[in-house]
Write a protein that holds these residues in place. Structure first.
Motif, short mmCIF file in Angstrom:
data_model
loop_
_atom_site.label_atom_id
_atom_site.label_comp_id
_atom_site.label_asym_id
_atom_site.label_seq_id
_atom_site.Cartn_x
_atom_site.Cartn_y
_atom_site.Cartn_z
N GLY A 13 0.43 -1.67 0.26
CA GLY A 13 -0.17 -0.05 0.23
C GLY A 13 0.63 1.96 0.19
N VAL A 14 2.27 1.45 -0.51
CA VAL A 14 2.90 2.23 -0.57
C VAL A 14 3.19 3.64 -1.93
N GLY A 15 2.54 2.61 -2.48
CA GLY A 15 2.39 3.29 -4.24
C GLY A 15 2.93 2.58 -5.05
N THR A 18 1.42 2.53 -8.40
CA THR A 18 0.91 3.59 -8.92
C THR A 18 2.43 4.20 -10.11
N ASN A 45 -4.24 -5.38 -10.03
CA ASN A 45 -4.63 -4.61 -9.51
C ASN A 45 -3.77 -3.36 -11.07
N ILE A 210 7.04 11.57 -4.24
CA ILE A 210 5.57 12.31 -5.75
C ILE A 210 5.06 12.41 -4.65
N PRO A 211 4.12 13.91 -4.10
CA PRO A 211 3.38 14.52 -3.52
C PRO A 211 2.27 13.40 -2.95
N SER A 213 -1.69 13.07 -3.33
CA SER A 213 -2.56 13.94 -4.22
C SER A 213 -3.62 13.30 -4.99
N VAL A 216 -4.06 11.18 -7.94
CA VAL A 216 -3.63 10.00 -7.78
C VAL A 216 -4.97 8.91 -7.78
N SER A 220 -6.74 6.79 -11.08
CA SER A 220 -7.01 5.46 -10.96
C SER A 220 -8.24 4.78 -10.98
N1 LIG Z 1 1.03 9.63 -4.18
C1 LIG Z 1 0.05 9.17 -3.86
N2 LIG Z 1 -1.31 10.42 -3.13
C2 LIG Z 1 -2.33 10.34 -2.81
N3 LIG Z 1 -1.91 8.59 -2.71
C3 LIG Z 1 -1.38 7.27 -4.06
C4 LIG Z 1 -0.19 8.03 -3.48
N4 LIG Z 1 0.43 5.95 -4.60
C5 LIG Z 1 -0.60 5.61 -4.08
N5 LIG Z 1 -1.79 5.99 -3.19
C6 LIG Z 1 -2.52 5.60 -3.20
O1 LIG Z 1 -2.47 4.40 -2.12
C7 LIG Z 1 -2.46 3.21 -2.27
C8 LIG Z 1 -1.86 1.99 -2.39
O2 LIG Z 1 -1.34 2.42 -3.94
P1 LIG Z 1 -0.76 1.33 -4.91
O3 LIG Z 1 -0.03 2.33 -5.68
O4 LIG Z 1 -1.30 -0.14 -4.86
O5 LIG Z 1 0.11 0.56 -3.82
P2 LIG Z 1 0.97 -0.58 -3.63
O6 LIG Z 1 1.08 -1.65 -5.05
O7 LIG Z 1 2.18 -0.89 -3.70
O8 LIG Z 1 -0.35 -1.32 -2.57
C9 LIG Z 1 -4.01 3.24 -3.32
O9 LIG Z 1 -5.72 3.84 -2.79
C10 LIG Z 1 -3.38 4.48 -4.72
O10 LIG Z 1 -4.48 5.37 -4.62
#
Ligand SMILES: Nc1ncnc2c1ncn2[C@@H]1O[C@H](COP(=O)(O)OP(=O)(O)O)[C@@H](O)[C@H]1O
Ligand SMILES: [Mg+2]
Length: 270
Positions: A13-15, A18, A45, A210-211, A213, A216, A220
């Motif tokens: 859940g860290v991004g 994304t 995902n 990456i802020p 935001s 995102v 998605s």
């Molecule tokens: N820069 C960001 N700003 C706001 N929300 C973010 C950001 N990056 C990721 N998220 C949110 O965090 C959650 C986890 O992101 P994800 O890319 O699926 O992480 P992972 O693959 O590491 O589990 C998602 O709901 C995504 O929309």
């Protein structure tokens, strides 16, 4: 020479997904033929974030098992030239990917792609290990929190010791730190770690910040990688990160609390 790039972290859940979508798209936009491979067996995902979920017929596990070939399983992006997705399987068990199977697929991808971006599952279990094992470079995605930084540190240790490059005594995996969901306001209040704190603990080159935001979530929901939203802060920050990955100098942006404009200060509440 084709490059295998893993997007990894200790924590979920860290991004990562994304980031995989944004970086892969950014590389293709700059003319590099790129495939993004979803290693998150069971969750799947990446195809949602890339907006191609309805076009998944065959997946990574099908190819590993010889039930489909790459030609059948690769999904070509509808908008961006030279961008492909290899989806993860939704239904199979986590052990469906084997080291031999993954190696076979990655080596075949290397023949026709410049960049192979591997979106890793969370944790340090089989899937995450397989995603990073064959990598040439790694983007370690970290949130500015102690627990995330600690898990990233563990992952950096694994990259340096448990990868094929390490086992063969080759040059180590090139590591990049990507700090995501960065909220300067919370950093200034002492609720989150600052860029310098994280850099000091992890001692890895900073690929980007990456802020946090809204863009995102919006992206998605629409199935469009946020890097294509070039008006957004997160999109621009990912764009800079791709440029840095390709060796360009780009100053870091969005690190400080945004000063409010004159009218906002007059009328804008707090
Ligand atoms: N820069 C960001 N700003 C706001 N929300 C973010 C950001 N990056 C990721 N998220 C949110 O965090 C959650 C986890 O992101 P994800 O890319 O699926 O992480 P992972 O693959 O590491 O589990 C998602 O709901 C995504 O929309
Ligand atoms: Mg993910």
């Amino acid at each position: 020479m084709a490059k295998i790039l893993v997007v990894t972290s200790g924590k979920g859940g860290v991004g990562k997904t994304t980031t995989s979508a944004a970086i892969g798209t950014g590389l293709a936009l700059r003319g590099h033929k790129t495939v993004i491979v979803d290693f998150d067996v069971g969750l799947r995902n990446l195809d949602l974030i890339m907006g191609c979920e309805r076009r998944v017929v065959y997946d990574f596990v099908n190819v590993v098992n010889g039930e489909a070939n790459l030609q059948q399983a690769l999904i070509k992006d509808k908008k961006i030239e030279g961008l492909y997705v290899l989806a993860a399987s939704q239904t199979r068990d986590k052990e469906a990917l084997t080291k031999e199977g993954v190696e076979k697929v990655l080596m075949e991808l290397k023949e026709s792609f410049e960049y192979i971006v591997c979106d890793s599952p969370a944790g340090i279990e089989t899937g995450a290990h397989l995603a990073m094992y064959f990598a040439d470079e790694a983007i370690v995605v970290t949130n500015p929190e102690v627990s995330s930084v600690r898990d990233s540190d563990r992952m950096l240790g694994l990259l340096a010791s448990k990868s094929r490059r390490a086992e063969r005594n080759e040059d180590p995996i090139k590591e990049h730190l990507l700090l995501t969901r960065y909220n300067p306001e919370r950093v200034s209040k002492g609720e989150m770690l600052g860029v310098e704190d994280v850099k000091e603990i992890l001692a890895v080159t900073l690929l980007g910040v990456i802020p946090e935001s809204q863009a995102v979530l919006k992206a998605s929901n629409q199935g469009v990688p946020v890097i294509l939203d070039d008006q957004s802060d997160a999109g621009q920050a990912y764009s800079d990160a791709v440029d840095r990955l390709l060796g360009k100098d780009r100053e870091h942006r969005f690190l400080d609390v945004q000063k409010k404009g004159f009218f906002e200060r007059l009328f804008g509440g707090n």
